[in-house]
Design a protein around this motif. Structure first.
Motif, PDB file in Angstrom:
ATOM      1  N   MET A  47       6.920   2.681  -1.214  1.00  0.00           N
ATOM      2  CA  MET A  47       5.632   2.229  -1.742  1.00  0.00           C
ATOM      3  C   MET A  47       4.638   1.980  -0.607  1.00  0.00           C
ATOM      4  SD  MET A  47       4.857  -1.133  -4.091  1.00  0.00           S
ATOM      5  CE  MET A  47       5.251  -2.264  -2.747  1.00  0.00           C
ATOM      6  N   LEU A  48       5.097   1.327   0.466  1.00  0.00           N
ATOM      7  CA  LEU A  48       4.213   1.065   1.600  1.00  0.00           C
ATOM      8  C   LEU A  48       3.797   2.358   2.294  1.00  0.00           C
ATOM      9  CD1 LEU A  48       6.056  -1.995   3.211  1.00  0.00           C
ATOM     10  CD2 LEU A  48       4.097  -2.043   1.670  1.00  0.00           C
ATOM     11  N   ALA A  49       4.731   3.304   2.383  1.00  0.00           N
ATOM     12  CA  ALA A  49       4.461   4.534   3.126  1.00  0.00           C
ATOM     13  C   ALA A  49       3.460   5.444   2.426  1.00  0.00           C
ATOM     14  CB  ALA A  49       5.768   5.289   3.375  1.00  0.00           C
ATOM     15  N   VAL A  50       3.288   5.274   1.119  1.00  0.00           N
ATOM     16  CA  VAL A  50       2.336   6.139   0.401  1.00  0.00           C
ATOM     17  C   VAL A  50       0.993   5.439   0.189  1.00  0.00           C
ATOM     18  CG1 VAL A  50       4.147   7.476  -0.723  1.00  0.00           C
ATOM     19  CG2 VAL A  50       3.232   5.462  -1.878  1.00  0.00           C
ATOM     20  N   TYR A  51       0.736   4.379   0.930  1.00  0.00           N
ATOM     21  CA  TYR A  51      -0.579   3.744   0.857  1.00  0.00           C
ATOM     22  C   TYR A  51      -1.725   4.732   1.101  1.00  0.00           C
ATOM     23  CZ  TYR A  51       1.023  -1.131   0.475  1.00  0.00           C
ATOM     24  OH  TYR A  51       1.555  -2.324   0.038  1.00  0.00           O
ATOM     25  N   PRO A  52      -1.592   5.666   2.055  1.00  0.00           N
ATOM     26  CA  PRO A  52      -2.688   6.644   2.215  1.00  0.00           C
ATOM     27  C   PRO A  52      -2.952   7.442   0.940  1.00  0.00           C
ATOM     28  CG  PRO A  52      -1.269   6.680   4.140  1.00  0.00           C
ATOM     29  CD  PRO A  52      -0.578   5.825   3.117  1.00  0.00           C
ATOM     30  N   LEU A  53      -1.889   7.728   0.187  1.00  0.00           N
ATOM     31  CA  LEU A  53      -2.056   8.450  -1.075  1.00  0.00           C
ATOM     32  C   LEU A  53      -2.831   7.598  -2.076  1.00  0.00           C
ATOM     33  CD1 LEU A  53      -1.202  11.055  -2.635  1.00  0.00           C
ATOM     34  CD2 LEU A  53       0.788   9.770  -3.424  1.00  0.00           C
ATOM     35  N   PHE A  54      -2.459   6.329  -2.197  1.00  0.00           N
ATOM     36  CA  PHE A  54      -3.171   5.435  -3.108  1.00  0.00           C
ATOM     37  C   PHE A  54      -4.623   5.241  -2.663  1.00  0.00           C
ATOM     38  CE2 PHE A  54       1.134   3.213  -3.966  1.00  0.00           C
ATOM     39  CZ  PHE A  54       1.444   4.155  -4.930  1.00  0.00           C
ATOM     40  N   GLY A  56      -6.542   7.302  -1.097  1.00  0.00           N
ATOM     41  CA  GLY A  56      -7.336   8.474  -1.437  1.00  0.00           C
ATOM     42  C   GLY A  56      -7.523   8.646  -2.933  1.00  0.00           C
ATOM     43  N   ASN A  57      -6.462   8.431  -3.705  1.00  0.00           N
ATOM     44  CA  ASN A  57      -6.540   8.646  -5.154  1.00  0.00           C
ATOM     45  C   ASN A  57      -7.454   7.649  -5.850  1.00  0.00           C
ATOM     46  OD1 ASN A  57      -4.765  10.733  -4.847  1.00  0.00           O
ATOM     47  ND2 ASN A  57      -3.026   9.737  -5.849  1.00  0.00           N
ATOM     48  N   PHE A  58      -7.438   6.398  -5.373  1.00  0.00           N
ATOM     49  CA  PHE A  58      -8.179   5.341  -6.066  1.00  0.00           C
ATOM     50  C   PHE A  58      -9.361   4.824  -5.247  1.00  0.00           C
ATOM     51  CE2 PHE A  58      -3.804   5.241  -7.657  1.00  0.00           C
ATOM     52  CZ  PHE A  58      -4.011   5.336  -9.024  1.00  0.00           C
ATOM     53  N   HIS A  59      -9.631   5.470  -4.103  1.00  0.00           N
ATOM     54  CA  HIS A  59     -10.769   5.105  -3.253  1.00  0.00           C
ATOM     55  C   HIS A  59     -10.729   3.617  -2.891  1.00  0.00           C
ATOM     56  CE1 HIS A  59     -12.257   9.076  -4.318  1.00  0.00           C
ATOM     57  NE2 HIS A  59     -12.162   8.752  -5.600  1.00  0.00           N
ATOM     58  N   LEU A  60      -9.602   3.198  -2.359  1.00  0.00           N
ATOM     59  CA  LEU A  60      -9.378   1.787  -2.063  1.00  0.00           C
ATOM     60  C   LEU A  60      -9.873   1.435  -0.665  1.00  0.00           C
ATOM     61  CD1 LEU A  60      -5.713   1.399  -3.413  1.00  0.00           C
ATOM     62  CD2 LEU A  60      -7.864   1.061  -4.653  1.00  0.00           C
ATOM     63  N   ASN A 178       3.674  16.386  -2.917  1.00  0.00           N
ATOM     64  CA  ASN A 178       3.786  16.574  -4.368  1.00  0.00           C
ATOM     65  C   ASN A 178       2.994  15.567  -5.192  1.00  0.00           C
ATOM     66  OD1 ASN A 178       5.962  18.800  -4.619  1.00  0.00           O
ATOM     67  ND2 ASN A 178       6.883  17.348  -3.185  1.00  0.00           N
ATOM     68  N   GLY A 179       2.407  14.582  -4.553  1.00  0.00           N
ATOM     69  CA  GLY A 179       1.525  13.677  -5.266  1.00  0.00           C
ATOM     70  C   GLY A 179       2.208  12.443  -5.828  1.00  0.00           C
ATOM     71  N   GLN A 180       1.391  11.585  -6.416  1.00  0.00           N
ATOM     72  CA  GLN A 180       1.835  10.284  -6.912  1.00  0.00           C
ATOM     73  C   GLN A 180       2.948  10.400  -7.943  1.00  0.00           C
ATOM     74  OE1 GLN A 180      -1.431   7.936  -8.401  1.00  0.00           O
ATOM     75  NE2 GLN A 180      -0.111   6.452  -9.430  1.00  0.00           N
ATOM     76  N   GLU A 181       2.882  11.413  -8.799  1.00  0.00           N
ATOM     77  CA  GLU A 181       3.874  11.543  -9.866  1.00  0.00           C
ATOM     78  C   GLU A 181       5.289  11.730  -9.323  1.00  0.00           C
ATOM     79  OE1 GLU A 181       1.143  13.303  -9.592  1.00  0.00           O
ATOM     80  OE2 GLU A 181      -0.138  12.540 -11.219  1.00  0.00           O
ATOM     81  N   SER A 182       5.407  12.258  -8.107  1.00  0.00           N
ATOM     82  CA  SER A 182       6.740  12.506  -7.547  1.00  0.00           C
ATOM     83  C   SER A 182       7.477  11.209  -7.208  1.00  0.00           C
ATOM     84  CB  SER A 182       6.636  13.381  -6.295  1.00  0.00           C
ATOM     85  OG  SER A 182       5.875  12.747  -5.284  1.00  0.00           O
ATOM     86  N   LEU A 183       6.785  10.078  -7.218  1.00  0.00           N
ATOM     87  CA  LEU A 183       7.478   8.803  -7.029  1.00  0.00           C
ATOM     88  C   LEU A 183       8.534   8.581  -8.107  1.00  0.00           C
ATOM     89  CD1 LEU A 183       4.492   6.470  -6.055  1.00  0.00           C
ATOM     90  CD2 LEU A 183       6.457   7.008  -4.606  1.00  0.00           C
ATOM     91  N   SER A 184       8.310   9.155  -9.278  1.00  0.00           N
ATOM     92  CA  SER A 184       9.273   8.980 -10.369  1.00  0.00           C
ATOM     93  C   SER A 184      10.622   9.606 -10.043  1.00  0.00           C
ATOM     94  CB  SER A 184       8.725   9.579 -11.663  1.00  0.00           C
ATOM     95  OG  SER A 184       8.535  10.980 -11.527  1.00  0.00           O
ATOM     96  N   TRP A 185      10.655  10.574  -9.131  1.00  0.00           N
ATOM     97  CA  TRP A 185      11.930  11.186  -8.763  1.00  0.00           C
ATOM     98  C   TRP A 185      12.903  10.145  -8.215  1.00  0.00           C
ATOM     99  CZ3 TRP A 185       9.639  15.773  -5.422  1.00  0.00           C
ATOM    100  CH2 TRP A 185       8.859  16.598  -6.257  1.00  0.00           C
TER     101      TRP A 185
END
Length: 293
Positions: A47-54, A56-60, A178-185
């Protein structure tokens, strides 16, 4: 004077016969709880490592990124001692898999969260899973130690630290492309941990059904309350300082490296892995050293 007198250190100076009654170290239980710790902390560091993804996706903003960490830490750290105090009085062996269900659902929510509010909720759920997991799993590690408490704790802790280190690598290799949805894997990892912890819970329950004398690994003499209080204050301060810098670095190191050295996010995540792997190595060697000091 009794053979089992208390020496100046406050520890029991029991004779050799007392040590012969110590149960053997249960490495299979320690291995199971360490693997579960690996899976639990891998999900958290993911979760911490994908902060850049969040971001960008949510303009945080960076402040909003910090609030995600705060939501996680409030449940993971602040609630954890309350759960530990409760389970000290009323042990719940199967709270281990139940806690992992919080992590499981939090991870699934992270993968589909459409807005910032649900990101915060998901982070809090992952933190709640951690808060439930750690007190009872630490107790299991001590129960399975056979008196080798430093070794048992290092085996338990190194699983978590290796999992924490693995999270950024998995984020770089799987989630970022693969994007945010791949977290479900990674919900499969949470399910695996639930299965393992169910069997650990069965062993834990069996231990509580044994006579009290058979459950004690070492009949440690009670220390004066003043010594216990001072020791706990020192330990809390040390843990606070440790996790203050660890959490700060883990949350923002990727952003710093990307901005300062203009490297891609996947490469920055590998640097985070190296930092966290060094933490894991220190834990692995520190436990056995503590048993000898």
């Amino acid at each position: 004077m009794s053979r089992n007198h208390i020496d100046a250190t406050g520890l029991s100076a029991a004779g050799p016969a007392s040590f012969s009654r110590l149960p053997a170290t249960r490495f299979e239980v320690l291995g199971a709880i360490s693997v579960s710790h690996f899976l639990n902390d891998m999900i958290q560091s993911l979760m911490l490592a994908v902060y850049p993804l969040f971001k960008g996706n949510f303009h945080l903003s960076f402040a909003q990124i910090g609030l995600i960490t705060l939501a996680y830490q409030l449940t993971a750290a602040v609630i954890q001692p309350l759960i530990g105090a409760y389970t000290d009085r009323r042990p719940h062996p199967f709270s281990l898999p139940i806690g992992m269900f919080f992590t499981f659902f939090g991870l699934l929510l992270l993968s589909i969260a459409p807005n910032y509010g649900l990101l915060l909720t998901a982070a809090a759920m992952v933190g709640m899973g951690s808060a439930v997991f750690h007190p009872e799993s630490s107790r299991v590690a001590r129960m399975a130690s056979g008196g080798r408490h430093g070794l048992a704790q290092s085996i338990f802790q190194v699983g978590g630290n290796v999992g924490t280190a693995a999270g950024p690598l998995l984020a770089a290799w799987l989630v970022m492309p693969n994007g945010q949805e791949s977290l479900s894997w990674f919900s499969a990892a949470a399910l695996l941990a639930i299965v393992i912890l169910f069997f650990v819970g069965r062993w834990y329950r069996h231990q509580h059904r044994l006579p009290k004398t058979a459950r004690l690994a070492i009949a440690a003499a009670p220390l004066p309350k003043g010594i216990v209080r001072r020791s706990m204050i020192i330990l809390v301060l040390l843990m606070f300082s440790k996790f203050l810098y660890l959490t700060s670095i883990s949350s923002y190191l990727i952003f710093y490296l990307m901005d300062r050295f203009h490297i891609p996010v996947q490469q920055a995540q590998i640097h985070l892995f190296l930092f966290l792997a060094a933490v894991a190595a220190g834990t692995l060697f520190g436990g056995p050293m503590g048993d000898r000091i």
